[in-house]
Structure formats: C-alpha cells, structure tokens
Design a protein around this motif. Structure first.
Motif, PDB file in Angstrom:
ATOM      1  N   GLY A 160      -4.375   0.742   7.874  1.00  8.87           N
ATOM      2  CA  GLY A 160      -4.667   0.875   6.453  1.00  8.87           C
ATOM      3  C   GLY A 160      -5.892   1.733   6.198  1.00  8.87           C
ATOM      4  N   GLU A 161      -6.809   1.198   5.424  1.00 12.73           N
ATOM      5  CA  GLU A 161      -8.013   1.951   5.059  1.00 12.73           C
ATOM      6  C   GLU A 161      -8.915   2.206   6.260  1.00 12.73           C
ATOM      7  OE1 GLU A 161      -8.546   3.306   2.192  1.00 12.73           O
ATOM      8  OE2 GLU A 161      -6.667   2.468   1.407  1.00 12.73           O
ATOM      9  N   GLN A 162      -8.699   1.483   7.365  1.00 11.11           N
ATOM     10  CA  GLN A 162      -9.512   1.678   8.573  1.00 11.11           C
ATOM     11  C   GLN A 162      -8.940   2.757   9.490  1.00 11.11           C
ATOM     12  OE1 GLN A 162      -9.078  -1.703   7.382  1.00 11.11           O
ATOM     13  NE2 GLN A 162     -11.070  -1.203   6.469  1.00 11.11           N
ATOM     14  N   THR A 163      -7.899   3.454   9.054  1.00  4.90           N
ATOM     15  CA  THR A 163      -7.321   4.530   9.855  1.00  4.90           C
ATOM     16  C   THR A 163      -8.382   5.580  10.155  1.00  4.90           C
ATOM     17  OG1 THR A 163      -5.137   4.202   8.873  1.00  4.90           O
ATOM     18  CG2 THR A 163      -5.552   6.320   9.928  1.00  4.90           C
TER      19      THR A 163
ATOM     20  N   ALA B 138       6.899  -2.614   2.976  1.00  2.36           N
ATOM     21  CA  ALA B 138       7.001  -1.730   1.818  1.00  2.36           C
ATOM     22  C   ALA B 138       6.415  -0.357   2.134  1.00  2.36           C
ATOM     23  CB  ALA B 138       6.299  -2.353   0.614  1.00  2.36           C
ATOM     24  N   HIS B 139       5.280  -0.348   2.814  1.00  2.00           N
ATOM     25  CA  HIS B 139       4.663   0.922   3.205  1.00  2.00           C
ATOM     26  C   HIS B 139       5.544   1.658   4.201  1.00  2.00           C
ATOM     27  CE1 HIS B 139       2.016   3.410   5.777  1.00  2.00           C
ATOM     28  NE2 HIS B 139       1.424   3.702   4.636  1.00  2.00           N
ATOM     29  N   LEU B 140       6.131   0.933   5.160  1.00  4.14           N
ATOM     30  CA  LEU B 140       6.997   1.567   6.153  1.00  4.14           C
ATOM     31  C   LEU B 140       8.234   2.173   5.494  1.00  4.14           C
ATOM     32  CD1 LEU B 140       7.529   2.158   9.141  1.00  4.14           C
ATOM     33  CD2 LEU B 140       8.711  -0.052   9.278  1.00  4.14           C
ATOM     34  N   ALA B 141       8.782   1.479   4.493  1.00  2.00           N
ATOM     35  CA  ALA B 141       9.951   2.004   3.784  1.00  2.00           C
ATOM     36  C   ALA B 141       9.610   3.326   3.102  1.00  2.00           C
ATOM     37  CB  ALA B 141      10.445   0.985   2.760  1.00  2.00           C
ATOM     38  N   GLU B 142       8.447   3.383   2.460  1.00  3.48           N
ATOM     39  CA  GLU B 142       8.049   4.609   1.777  1.00  3.48           C
ATOM     40  C   GLU B 142       7.777   5.729   2.772  1.00  3.48           C
ATOM     41  OE1 GLU B 142       5.210   5.924  -1.953  1.00  3.48           O
ATOM     42  OE2 GLU B 142       4.660   4.169  -0.779  1.00  3.48           O
ATOM     43  N   ARG B 143       7.123   5.396   3.874  1.00  6.28           N
ATOM     44  CA  ARG B 143       6.795   6.412   4.883  1.00  6.28           C
ATOM     45  C   ARG B 143       8.064   6.981   5.505  1.00  6.28           C
ATOM     46  NH1 ARG B 143       2.317   7.293   8.434  1.00  6.28           N
ATOM     47  NH2 ARG B 143       2.597   9.460   9.110  1.00  6.28           N
TER      48      ARG B 143
ATOM     49  N   ALA C  59      -1.201   3.882  11.323  1.00  8.27           N
ATOM     50  CA  ALA C  59      -1.718   3.989   9.957  1.00  8.27           C
ATOM     51  C   ALA C  59      -1.198   2.852   9.085  1.00  8.27           C
ATOM     52  CB  ALA C  59      -1.331   5.345   9.356  1.00  8.27           C
ATOM     53  N   ASN C  60       0.024   2.396   9.348  1.00  9.76           N
ATOM     54  CA  ASN C  60       0.592   1.285   8.588  1.00  9.76           C
ATOM     55  C   ASN C  60      -0.236   0.019   8.770  1.00  9.76           C
ATOM     56  OD1 ASN C  60       2.436  -1.246   8.599  1.00  9.76           O
ATOM     57  ND2 ASN C  60       3.632   0.228   7.437  1.00  9.76           N
TER      58      ASN C  60
ATOM     59  N   ARG D  83       0.828  -1.188   0.000  1.00  7.66           N
ATOM     60  CA  ARG D  83       0.000   0.000   0.000  1.00  7.66           C
ATOM     61  C   ARG D  83       0.871   1.249   0.000  1.00  7.66           C
ATOM     62  NH1 ARG D  83      -1.838   2.940   4.233  1.00  7.66           N
ATOM     63  NH2 ARG D  83      -0.989   1.426   5.703  1.00  7.66           N
ATOM     64  N   LYS D  84       0.454   2.257  -0.747  1.00  9.28           N
ATOM     65  CA  LYS D  84       1.203   3.496  -0.844  1.00  9.28           C
ATOM     66  C   LYS D  84       0.812   4.446   0.285  1.00  9.28           C
ATOM     67  CE  LYS D  84       3.356   2.243  -4.544  1.00  9.28           C
ATOM     68  NZ  LYS D  84       4.815   1.972  -4.485  1.00  9.28           N
ATOM     69  N   VAL D  85       1.691   5.379   0.574  1.00  8.79           N
ATOM     70  CA  VAL D  85       1.429   6.376   1.604  1.00  8.79           C
ATOM     71  C   VAL D  85       0.261   7.255   1.173  1.00  8.79           C
ATOM     72  CG1 VAL D  85       2.390   8.388   2.792  1.00  8.79           C
ATOM     73  CG2 VAL D  85       3.821   6.374   2.399  1.00  8.79           C
ATOM     74  N   SER D  86      -0.664   7.509   2.094  1.00 11.16           N
ATOM     75  CA  SER D  86      -1.856   8.303   1.779  1.00 11.16           C
ATOM     76  C   SER D  86      -1.557   9.789   1.944  1.00 11.16           C
ATOM     77  CB  SER D  86      -3.014   7.895   2.693  1.00 11.16           C
ATOM     78  OG  SER D  86      -2.745   8.291   4.033  1.00 11.16           O
ATOM     79  N   TRP D  87      -2.439  10.607   1.391  1.00 14.20           N
ATOM     80  CA  TRP D  87      -2.295  12.057   1.550  1.00 14.20           C
ATOM     81  C   TRP D  87      -2.416  12.453   3.015  1.00 14.20           C
ATOM     82  CZ3 TRP D  87      -0.070  14.068  -2.363  1.00 14.20           C
ATOM     83  CH2 TRP D  87      -0.367  13.670  -3.669  1.00 14.20           C
TER      84      TRP D  87
END
Length: 406
Positions: free
Chosen positions: A66-69, A197-202, A62-63, A9-13
């Motif tokens: 996910g969508e339930q944040t 993967a999401h943590l790396a991007e964040r 948030a990691n 999952r990609k980092v959200s706005w």
C-alpha cells in the motif's frame, strides 16, 4: 476499471506507470509473432510468462504494501523490465544473457521487497521464493535448445507448482509456528492479505492496456500499407469486432474478471490471467499480419499466421473455461456454471477447425469467421451475466461508475 464493490484502495499512478513499462515488453513480443513458427511460438510463451511472473511480484507487493510501497524499488524494477523488453528481439541469439540477467535481477528485487514487508504471502509463494530462478541462472551457460527447457522448468516451478499446492491458511498453528521459528519471529508471523478490490482493478487495467496494444497492432498493420483496399477495410472491421467480442465477457458488468478474482485463490487466478493476456497478444499480432496480407492478392493465409490467430482465440476460451470450472460456489449454482462452461467450450470448435482446415480462406474470410464465432459467444455470455449479476448502481450523472486511478 471499477470494482464490483466500489471499495478498497485505488491503483496508484506509480502502479499504472509500472504496467505501461511491462506492456512495452508485450508490444515487443507481439512483433516477434509477425512471422510465426512453432519454435517461435514456444519461445513467445516462455518469454511472455516470464514477463508476467516478474509483473506479478510487484503487483502483489504494491497490493499488500500500500502506502509503504518503496518507490526506489519499483523504479529499479521498471528499469529492469525495460531492459528485458529491449532484449526480447535478440532473446534467442545475441541478447540471451542480457534477458536472463535482467529477469533474475528483477525477481530478486521483488523477493527483497517482500522480505522487507515481514509478511509472507501464502497464496503465491513465487514472489518470495527463489527456487524457480535456479534454472534461469544455470541457463546462462547452456546453449539452445537446452536453455529453453531450463526456462520452462523455472516457470513450471513458479506458475504451475503453486496451482497444485494444498490450501494453507494462517490458522495452521503447527507449520506457522515452525516458519516463525525459522525466521526468528518469537511472537509469531503476520501473514500478507491481498486486497481483492485493488487486485481486480489492477488486473483489469493491465488487461485493458493489452487490449489497447492489440488495437495498435491492427492499426499499425493498416498504416504500413501503401494502398488501402476493400479487403483491408473488411479485415479491419472484422478484426476490431473480434477484439470487442473478446473484451465483452471480461468487462461487461465486471464479467469474468471480477467474479474470478472474488472466488479464486491468487495461485489459480494469476495463471489464468497470464494465459488470457498471452492469447490477446497472439490475436493482436496475427491481426496486424492479416491486415498486411490484404495488399497483395492472397488466396489463403499462411499457416503460421492462421494458426497463431486461431490458437489465440482458442487460448482465450480455454482460460475462460478453466476459470469458470474452478470458480467457487459464489455467483450461481453448479448447474448454471457448468452449462456456461460447456457453451464456452463450444467456442473452441470454430477456431480449432479453422486452424486445421482453413488454409484456403482469404484474410477477410478468416477474420469474419472468427468474428462470427466470438460474437455469438459474447451474446450468450452477456445474457448469462445479466441473469447472474445485479445491475450496477448509477453514477453521479446516471451512468455507470467511472474507472479511477488514485
């Protein structure tokens, strides 16, 4: 930042917005280092790590969620972080209680958000536990310097204690069953699993924003001067090159950041990330002060500014050495890793010597000396990473994959 795998999952706005609010606190901390002292440097580290611990609570939440944040929880936390940022200039005096109360509330919001997920995170228990908050609450009624020792104790509990905890996996049936019974889960507990993967991007986005703040400090230092001189131009070029040299090992072909996130448990990764960000911020603040010194005929750099700049560079390499030493067997042989760690350790020599004996160097000479050391180390590390990491597949237009924010 693009991840090595390109998956996840990609980092959200919303997450990016949250990081920008946190970096506002980093900017305030950098301003506090413009006239550094030993006690001011210690307070800078305490406040910086407090900001980072609060950030980690919601980054990992948030990691996992996910969508339930929960947006409302994130917005409340952002407001609390903004209050902490605004209180930083007076954190040692009139706004101490404001900073403490805002910090405690943000941490409690994070703990409540984790409780609602119903999934404990084994690798970074600080996001769920409140033991590290107790010294902060007590410090409301304690005067300086006692309150600072209490803050340090709270951060030691939240940051260092998890580092030395034994690995605990969800497969440990005895303690997992006991924890489930205490929480009233007759059918057992579901444990949180971090999306690497999401943590790396964040983490990459957070560090790159800190680098942007570092560049802003250098630009602001030059913009405030009435007369631009050759010395200013020399400091600006060397300072910008220094920041590029620090950026390179982290982001070149995903560099250290991705390899460490892939190999290190979160309880080891996050303290190294905090130290890296604090080091970059210290370098940024000192570079802004160094630029301001060029307006007058300075025969040497004041001790506080020189030590802040050199220790910032040294702290950056300390984090790199520790990360390389702690990294698992993935990504190269033990011999190759220790050779690299040894070479990076040599990068500590120049800033240490300059901090101790560089009192007579002019601002430009100090900046170029550090740039030379970082440039040599960046070139060596680049060759090692080229040998270690296969070339990334080309993007749609034949270039590298672009960062993406969902």
């Amino acid at each position: 930042m693009s991840t090595a795998s390109g998956e996840g999952r990609k980092v959200s706005w919303l997450e990016l917005f949250f990081d920008l609010v946190v970096v506002a606190a980093v900017v305030e901390l950098a301003h506090e280092l413009h006239h550094p002292t030993w006690s001011g440097g210690a307070l800078f580290l305490l406040l910086f790590f407090a900001i980072c611990v609060a950030w980690s609570s919601f980054t990992l939440y948030a990691n996992v969620a996910g969508e339930q944040t929960r947006r409302r929880t994130m917005f409340l936390a952002m407001f609390g972080m903004a209050v902490m940022a605004a209180a930083i200039p007076g954190a040692a005096e009139g706004r101490t209680q404001v900073f403490i109360i805002a910090y405690v509330i943000v941490r409690l919001l994070g703990s409540q958000a984790w409780t609602k997920t119903g999934r404990p995170l084994l690798d970074w228990p600080s996001v769920q536990g409140g033991l590290g908050l107790l010294p902060w609450v007590i410090s409301i009624w304690v005067a300086a310097p006692g309150r600072y020792w209490l803050w340090a104790l709270g951060l030691l509990i939240d940051v260092l204690l998890p580092m030395f905890m034994p690995d605990r996996t969800p497969d440990g049936p005895e303690w997992a069953a006991r924890l489930a019974r205490r929480r009233g889960h007759a059918g057992g507990l579901r444990f949180a699993s971090v999306d690497r993967a999401h943590l790396a991007e964040r983490c990459g986005l957070f560090i790159i924003i800190v680098f942007g703040e570092a560049t802003m400090q250098l630009v602001a230092g030059a913009a405030d001067l009435e007369h631009w001189t050759r010395a200013l131009l020399s400091v600006a070029v060397a300072g910008f090159g220094l920041l590029i040299g620090m950026w390179y090992p982290i982001f070149y072909r995903d560099g250290y950041l991705t390899s460490h996130i892939a190999a290190l448990p979160v309880r080891l990764l996050l303290p190294l990330l905090f130290l890296t960000a604090a080091s970059i911020t210290a370098v940024a603040s000192a570079l802004g002060s160094l630029a301001a010194l060029t307006e007058d005929a300075h025969h040497g750099v004041p001790t506080g500014i020189r030590v802040t700049l050199c220790l910032g560079v040294a702290g950056y390499y300390v984090a790199a050495v520790l990360g390389e030493a702690l990294r698992g067997t993935r990504g190269g042989s033990w011999g190759e890793r220790f050779r690299l760690a040894g070479m990076i350790a040599l990068g500590l020599l120049v800033p240490t010597v300059l901090a101790a004996f560089g009192g007579r160097l002019a601002p430009a000479a100090l900046a170029w000396s550090l740039f030379g050391a970082v440039f040599v180390m960046a070139g060596y590390i680049r060759r090692v990473i080229q040998a270690r990491v296969p070339a990334a597949p080309p993007g749609p237009a034949g270039g590298a994959p672009e960062p993406s924010v969902a």
